[in-house]
Design a protein around this motif. Structure first.
Motif, mmCIF file in Angstrom:
data_model
loop_
_atom_site.group_PDB
_atom_site.id
_atom_site.type_symbol
_atom_site.label_atom_id
_atom_site.label_comp_id
_atom_site.label_asym_id
_atom_site.label_seq_id
_atom_site.Cartn_x
_atom_site.Cartn_y
_atom_site.Cartn_z
ATOM 1 N N ALA A 1 1.091 -24.585 -40.207
ATOM 2 C CA ALA A 1 0.543 -25.910 -39.549
ATOM 3 C C ALA A 1 1.059 -26.199 -38.096
ATOM 4 O O ALA A 1 0.090 -26.614 -37.286
ATOM 5 N N ARG A 2 2.241 -25.698 -37.726
ATOM 6 C CA ARG A 2 2.559 -25.866 -36.383
ATOM 7 C C ARG A 2 1.627 -25.029 -35.433
ATOM 8 O O ARG A 2 1.217 -25.305 -34.325
ATOM 9 N N VAL A 3 1.276 -23.630 -35.828
ATOM 10 C CA VAL A 3 0.657 -22.647 -35.119
ATOM 11 C C VAL A 3 -0.799 -23.076 -35.064
ATOM 12 O O VAL A 3 -1.570 -23.485 -33.973
ATOM 13 N N ARG A 4 -1.375 -23.858 -35.887
ATOM 14 C CA ARG A 4 -2.550 -24.192 -36.060
ATOM 15 C C ARG A 4 -2.694 -25.588 -35.161
ATOM 16 O O ARG A 4 -3.705 -25.573 -34.426
ATOM 17 N N ASP A 5 -1.754 -26.391 -35.259
ATOM 18 C CA ASP A 5 -1.625 -27.840 -34.177
ATOM 19 C C ASP A 5 -1.782 -27.097 -32.907
ATOM 20 O O ASP A 5 -2.602 -27.791 -32.193
ATOM 21 N N GLU A 6 -1.143 -26.116 -32.384
ATOM 22 C CA GLU A 6 -0.948 -25.690 -30.882
ATOM 23 C C GLU A 6 -2.373 -25.016 -30.692
ATOM 24 O O GLU A 6 -2.716 -25.039 -29.360
ATOM 25 N N VAL A 7 -3.045 -24.261 -31.781
ATOM 26 C CA VAL A 7 -4.265 -23.758 -31.457
ATOM 27 C C VAL A 7 -5.244 -24.743 -31.301
ATOM 28 O O VAL A 7 -6.152 -24.736 -30.300
ATOM 29 N N ARG A 8 -5.290 -25.777 -31.987
ATOM 30 C CA ARG A 8 -6.341 -26.867 -31.983
ATOM 31 C C ARG A 8 -6.155 -27.466 -30.536
ATOM 32 O O ARG A 8 -7.285 -28.175 -30.137
ATOM 33 N N ALA A 9 -4.696 -27.768 -30.201
ATOM 34 C CA ALA A 9 -4.749 -28.460 -28.836
ATOM 35 C C ALA A 9 -5.290 -27.690 -27.490
ATOM 36 O O ALA A 9 -5.394 -28.050 -26.637
ATOM 37 N N ALA A 10 -5.566 -26.473 -27.770
ATOM 38 C CA ALA A 10 -5.885 -25.657 -26.449
ATOM 39 C C ALA A 10 -7.432 -25.416 -26.428
ATOM 40 O O ALA A 10 -8.064 -25.739 -27.295
ATOM 41 N N ASP A 11 -7.826 -25.452 -25.201
ATOM 42 C CA ASP A 11 -9.201 -25.205 -24.840
ATOM 43 C C ASP A 11 -9.596 -23.669 -25.033
ATOM 44 O O ASP A 11 -10.614 -23.470 -25.287
ATOM 45 N N ALA A 12 -8.549 -22.982 -24.718
ATOM 46 C CA ALA A 12 -8.757 -21.204 -24.506
ATOM 47 C C ALA A 12 -7.573 -20.832 -25.013
ATOM 48 O O ALA A 12 -6.557 -21.159 -24.862
ATOM 49 N N ILE A 13 -7.582 -19.647 -25.722
ATOM 50 C CA ILE A 13 -6.618 -18.794 -26.061
ATOM 51 C C ILE A 13 -6.682 -17.460 -25.554
ATOM 52 O O ILE A 13 -7.902 -16.679 -25.720
ATOM 53 N N TRP A 14 -5.924 -17.140 -24.929
ATOM 54 C CA TRP A 14 -5.534 -15.531 -24.325
ATOM 55 C C TRP A 14 -4.691 -14.645 -25.129
ATOM 56 O O TRP A 14 -3.831 -15.005 -25.036
ATOM 57 N N PHE A 15 -5.466 -13.821 -25.786
ATOM 58 C CA PHE A 15 -4.525 -12.822 -26.426
ATOM 59 C C PHE A 15 -4.270 -11.701 -25.656
ATOM 60 O O PHE A 15 -5.108 -11.106 -25.052
ATOM 61 N N VAL A 16 -2.935 -11.234 -25.843
ATOM 62 C CA VAL A 16 -2.396 -10.316 -25.317
ATOM 63 C C VAL A 16 -1.835 -9.263 -26.635
ATOM 64 O O VAL A 16 -1.167 -9.561 -27.337
ATOM 65 N N THR A 17 -2.203 -8.075 -26.686
ATOM 66 C CA THR A 17 -2.060 -7.283 -27.855
ATOM 67 C C THR A 17 -1.509 -5.768 -27.742
ATOM 68 O O THR A 17 -2.315 -5.144 -26.839
ATOM 69 N N PRO A 18 -0.498 -5.321 -28.380
ATOM 70 C CA PRO A 18 -0.384 -3.791 -28.394
ATOM 71 C C PRO A 18 -1.430 -3.239 -29.441
ATOM 72 O O PRO A 18 -2.239 -4.046 -29.978
ATOM 73 N N GLU A 19 -1.284 -2.025 -29.349
ATOM 74 C CA GLU A 19 -2.266 -1.191 -30.225
ATOM 75 C C GLU A 19 -1.419 -0.369 -31.252
ATOM 76 O O GLU A 19 -0.625 0.144 -30.837
ATOM 77 N N TYR A 20 -1.740 -0.547 -32.641
ATOM 78 C CA TYR A 20 -0.949 0.188 -33.690
ATOM 79 C C TYR A 20 -1.913 1.110 -34.434
ATOM 80 O O TYR A 20 -2.725 0.614 -35.063
ATOM 81 N N ASN A 21 -1.684 2.233 -34.236
ATOM 82 C CA ASN A 21 -2.618 3.368 -34.744
ATOM 83 C C ASN A 21 -4.154 3.179 -34.693
ATOM 84 O O ASN A 21 -4.874 2.953 -35.491
ATOM 85 N N TYR A 22 -4.378 2.738 -33.316
ATOM 86 C CA TYR A 22 -5.757 2.564 -32.969
ATOM 87 C C TYR A 22 -6.441 1.261 -33.350
ATOM 88 O O TYR A 22 -7.484 0.895 -33.273
ATOM 89 N N GLN A 23 -5.422 0.229 -34.110
ATOM 90 C CA GLN A 23 -5.874 -0.852 -34.767
ATOM 91 C C GLN A 23 -4.996 -2.215 -34.115
ATOM 92 O O GLN A 23 -3.977 -2.095 -33.302
ATOM 93 N N ILE A 24 -5.536 -3.556 -34.764
ATOM 94 C CA ILE A 24 -4.977 -4.650 -34.336
ATOM 95 C C ILE A 24 -3.487 -4.540 -35.385
ATOM 96 O O ILE A 24 -3.572 -4.263 -36.157
ATOM 97 N N PRO A 25 -2.172 -5.001 -34.419
ATOM 98 C CA PRO A 25 -1.030 -4.942 -35.199
ATOM 99 C C PRO A 25 -1.094 -5.799 -36.566
ATOM 100 O O PRO A 25 -1.742 -7.090 -36.376
ATOM 101 N N GLY A 26 -0.381 -5.736 -37.647
ATOM 102 C CA GLY A 26 -0.410 -6.281 -38.730
ATOM 103 C C GLY A 26 0.028 -7.757 -38.333
ATOM 104 O O GLY A 26 -0.664 -8.545 -39.064
ATOM 105 N N GLY A 27 0.918 -7.999 -37.648
ATOM 106 C CA GLY A 27 1.465 -9.391 -37.580
ATOM 107 C C GLY A 27 0.284 -10.280 -36.960
ATOM 108 O O GLY A 27 0.286 -11.467 -37.273
ATOM 109 N N LEU A 28 -0.377 -9.590 -35.976
ATOM 110 C CA LEU A 28 -1.411 -10.500 -35.257
ATOM 111 C C LEU A 28 -2.601 -10.572 -36.011
ATOM 112 O O LEU A 28 -3.375 -11.790 -36.147
ATOM 113 N N LYS A 29 -2.856 -9.704 -36.897
ATOM 114 C CA LYS A 29 -4.072 -9.641 -37.860
ATOM 115 C C LYS A 29 -3.660 -10.967 -38.766
ATOM 116 O O LYS A 29 -4.655 -11.633 -39.249
ATOM 117 N N ASN A 30 -2.312 -10.981 -39.446
ATOM 118 C CA ASN A 30 -2.144 -11.913 -40.291
ATOM 119 C C ASN A 30 -2.062 -13.151 -39.696
ATOM 120 O O ASN A 30 -2.731 -14.439 -40.552
#
Ligand SMILES: Cc1cc2nc3c(=O)[nH]c(=O)nc-3n(C[C@H](O)[C@H](O)[C@H](O)COP(=O)(O)O)c2cc1C
Length: 185
Positions: free
Chosen positions: A58-87
């Motif tokens: 609920a908290r992260v959703r509120d923060e996302v809803r309050a934003a106009d834009a979201i800038w993702f910064v990510t590592p690469e795990y086995n050529y893929q999106i890291p599991g935590g970020l995908k979740n």
């Protein structure tokens, strides 16, 4: 002033993507209201735990809803999106209305952009994350994404450095995002 929320797909304290996130925060400076999402406490997605959403979700959703834009910064795990970020994006992609599974999610319609710090600059993970962000109905700035390669000297020192070209691409990405936000205002 436009609100930009940074989401770092790595929880590695002091890691390369945290360093890149901090660089972007400094780069955006006073041109936007910038904050960094803390999402370490978000549980693994479970369908029968959606309503009511766990407090961290609920908290992260509120923060996302309050934003106009979201800038993702990510590592690469086995050529893929890291599991935590995908979740995290799975939680963010879900309808907020228990009665309407096709209803709006917290991230619906947000302007999004993607950067990566990875061995090869995230050439595999960036298009994958951009595709996911388009699929979950965000307005992803595909052409403006940028990557920073983790160079041998960076691995040795633990400090991320940007080449001139990487620095220029990051500045361009910030400019493109701010221009898009100005258009939307
Ligand atoms: C499971 C796993 C898989 C990885 N796969 C890749 C990869 O496919 N490409 C890459 O550039 N680096 C890969 N790495 C190395 C990461 O780039 C490295 O751990 C980096 O420090 C992650 O960024 P961070 O410091 O922000 O956490 C992998 C690391 C782990 C733990």
């Amino acid at each position: 002033m436009a609100k930009v929320l940074m989401i770092n797909g790595s929880l590695h304290a002091g890691g390369f993507n945290q360093q890149l996130t901090e660089k972007i925060v400094a780069l955006l400076g006073a041109r936007a209201e910038v904050s960094v999402l803390h999402w370490a406490d978000v549980p693994i997605y479970v369908q029968n735990q959606e309503f009511p959403a766990p407090a961290a979700v609920a908290r992260v959703r509120d923060e996302v809803r309050a934003a106009d834009a979201i800038w993702f910064v990510t590592p690469e795990y086995n050529y893929q999106i890291p599991g935590g970020l995908k979740n995290l994006t799975d939680w963010l992609s879900r309808s907020l209305d228990a009665a309407n599974p096709r209803g709006e999610s917290a991230i619906h319609g947000k302007i999004t952009t993607v950067s990566a710090a990875a061995a090869d600059g995230g050439t595999h993970v960036r298009p994958l994350l951009e595709e996911l962000l388009a699929f979950i109905r965000t307005q992803v700035q595909r052409e403006a994404g940028s990557g920073v390669a983790i160079k041998p000297e960076n691995w040795a020192s633990g400090a991320l450095t940007l080449s001139e070209a990487e620095e220029a691409a990051l500045h361009q990405q910030a400019t493109a995002l701010l221009a898009r936000l100005a258009m939307a205002a």
